[in-house]
Design a protein around this motif. Structure first.
Motif, mmCIF file in Angstrom:
data_model
loop_
_atom_site.group_PDB
_atom_site.id
_atom_site.type_symbol
_atom_site.label_atom_id
_atom_site.label_comp_id
_atom_site.label_asym_id
_atom_site.label_seq_id
_atom_site.Cartn_x
_atom_site.Cartn_y
_atom_site.Cartn_z
ATOM 1 N N LYS A 1 0.854 -1.198 0.000
ATOM 2 C CA LYS A 1 0.000 0.000 0.000
ATOM 3 C C LYS A 1 0.875 1.228 0.000
ATOM 4 O O LYS A 1 1.695 1.439 0.899
ATOM 5 C CB LYS A 1 -0.932 0.002 1.211
ATOM 6 C CG LYS A 1 -2.023 1.065 1.121
ATOM 7 C CD LYS A 1 -3.118 0.834 2.137
ATOM 8 C CE LYS A 1 -4.249 1.828 1.929
ATOM 9 N NZ LYS A 1 -5.370 1.592 2.869
ATOM 10 N N GLU B 1 -8.812 -6.710 -4.750
ATOM 11 C CA GLU B 1 -7.693 -6.210 -3.957
ATOM 12 C C GLU B 1 -6.361 -6.704 -4.525
ATOM 13 O O GLU B 1 -6.210 -7.892 -4.814
ATOM 14 C CB GLU B 1 -7.843 -6.683 -2.514
ATOM 15 C CG GLU B 1 -6.781 -6.160 -1.577
ATOM 16 C CD GLU B 1 -6.850 -4.657 -1.436
ATOM 17 O OE1 GLU B 1 -5.942 -3.998 -1.985
ATOM 18 O OE2 GLU B 1 -7.798 -4.158 -0.804
ATOM 19 N N TYR C 1 -3.232 -5.615 -3.083
ATOM 20 C CA TYR C 1 -2.192 -5.603 -2.061
ATOM 21 C C TYR C 1 -1.845 -7.032 -1.641
ATOM 22 O O TYR C 1 -2.729 -7.855 -1.396
ATOM 23 C CB TYR C 1 -2.627 -4.783 -0.847
ATOM 24 C CG TYR C 1 -2.955 -3.348 -1.193
ATOM 25 C CD1 TYR C 1 -2.050 -2.572 -1.917
ATOM 26 C CD2 TYR C 1 -4.165 -2.770 -0.810
ATOM 27 C CE1 TYR C 1 -2.341 -1.258 -2.256
ATOM 28 C CE2 TYR C 1 -4.466 -1.468 -1.133
ATOM 29 C CZ TYR C 1 -3.558 -0.713 -1.856
ATOM 30 O OH TYR C 1 -3.853 0.582 -2.194
#
Length: 316
Positions: A193, A265, A267
């Motif tokens: 992130k 997502e 990450y």
């Protein structure tokens, strides 16, 4: 392919065609050695193909030498997967003090049961590097192997070597780096992130922290391809410390993917980045607005590059 760590773990009893070296980068010269080993196995199916590389990590740490590499051990294994039968990692310190003839007898013949030994012109081995290609030729009949010494691979007037690739890498000339390697220089990592600045400026990025041991080109912006979630995307990336928007000195690779729709997502996802062309050095802009304009210019340059590459392919 079986990846074996340590000579003592190699248990194969069949004869082999083997090549040895550091193999940092697996450049064009290295590939020639590997391909010759593979040819022998195709001609004599009872042989096993072996690439034995000397891992210099511990030795360089002990000698306080720069331990950065063009290629991690995992990347080398990936490049050789489905090509050779065995990739053997040999810690250099485990054989550093071994006399040259002892190395021939105990390692080449005793461990690998070598029938064919394929090396480059400058191959040296044994204590104080006393062993060379002439010594391998001298003992060939005694130990029952055939030695093949491959001529150096040339690029213009220069021998293709890992040292040459590192020299070029410092200039950021990824076109030449990739020519010497015969494949695009690759950096892999796990998406972390970031500061979300790219998203706020309309050009979201996937950020990775490159492996500490990996040699990186100069800080700046590069045209690249990115493999994410099993698919390849064209894009641009920045390698550096983001001086306009960040305060830390940790070097990050931030990649913007063209035509990418975020569906889940990312990450924690492993991505692979291939570098193709150096666009500009990293610098600190007067403000975020100026940085945003430059990023849009970079994206246009990246798209133009891939458009031209596609056109060249169609016109051949």
């Amino acid at each position: 392919m079986q990846y074996i760590t340590g000579l003592e773990q190699y248990k194969e009893k069949a004869g082999s065609a083997v090549t040895l070296g550091k193999f940092d980068g697996l450049h064009r010269g290295h590939r020639k050695l590997v391909e010759r080993v593979m040819e022998h196995v195709e001609e004599e199916t009872d042989l096993k193909s072996v690439v034995c590389f000397f891992d210099m990590t511990e030795f360089k740490a002990r000698m306080h030498l720069d331990g950065k590499k063009l290629m991690t051990n995992a990347e080398r294994a990936f490049r050789l997967e489905n090509r050779v039968d065995y990739l053997v990692e040999c810690p250099f310190l485990s054989v550093k003090e071994m006399e040259a003839e002892q190395f021939i007898e105990q390692i080449l013949c005793g461990v690998f049961h070598a029938k064919y030994i394929v090396v480059g012109e400058n191959f040296r081995f044994g204590h104080e590097r006393r062993g060379d290609t002439e010594m391998l030729k001298k003992y060939a009949k005694r130990y029952g192997y055939t030695i093949e010494v491959m001529e150096n691979e040339m690029y213009g007037s220069r021998v293709v070597s890992s040292t040459y690739v590192r020299e070029v890498m410092k200039t950021g000339d990824m076109y030449l780096v990739n020519r010497l390697l015969s494949y695009p220089y690759t950096i892999a990592g796990t998406v972390v992130k970031g500061d979300q600045q790219g998203r706020e400026m309309g050009s979201p990025t996937m950020d990775i922290i490159p492996c500490e041991e990996k040699i990186l080109p100069p800080k700046g912006t590069y045209i690249c391809k990115i493999r994410s979630g099993g698919d390849w995307y064209q894009g641009v990336c920045n390698i550096g410390t983001k001086p306009t928007v960040a305060q830390n000195e940790e070097r990050t690779l931030s990649a913007h993917l063209f035509c990418y729709e975020e569906k889940e997502e990312v990450y924690g996802r492993e991505i692979i980045v291939q570098l193709y062309q150096y666009l500009r050095p990293e610098r600190k802009f007067a403000d975020v607005h100026a940085l945003k304009n430059q990023i849009q210019d970079d994206i246009r340059e990246g798209k133009r590059y891939f458009f031209q590459v596609a056109n060249r392919g169609r016109n051949r």
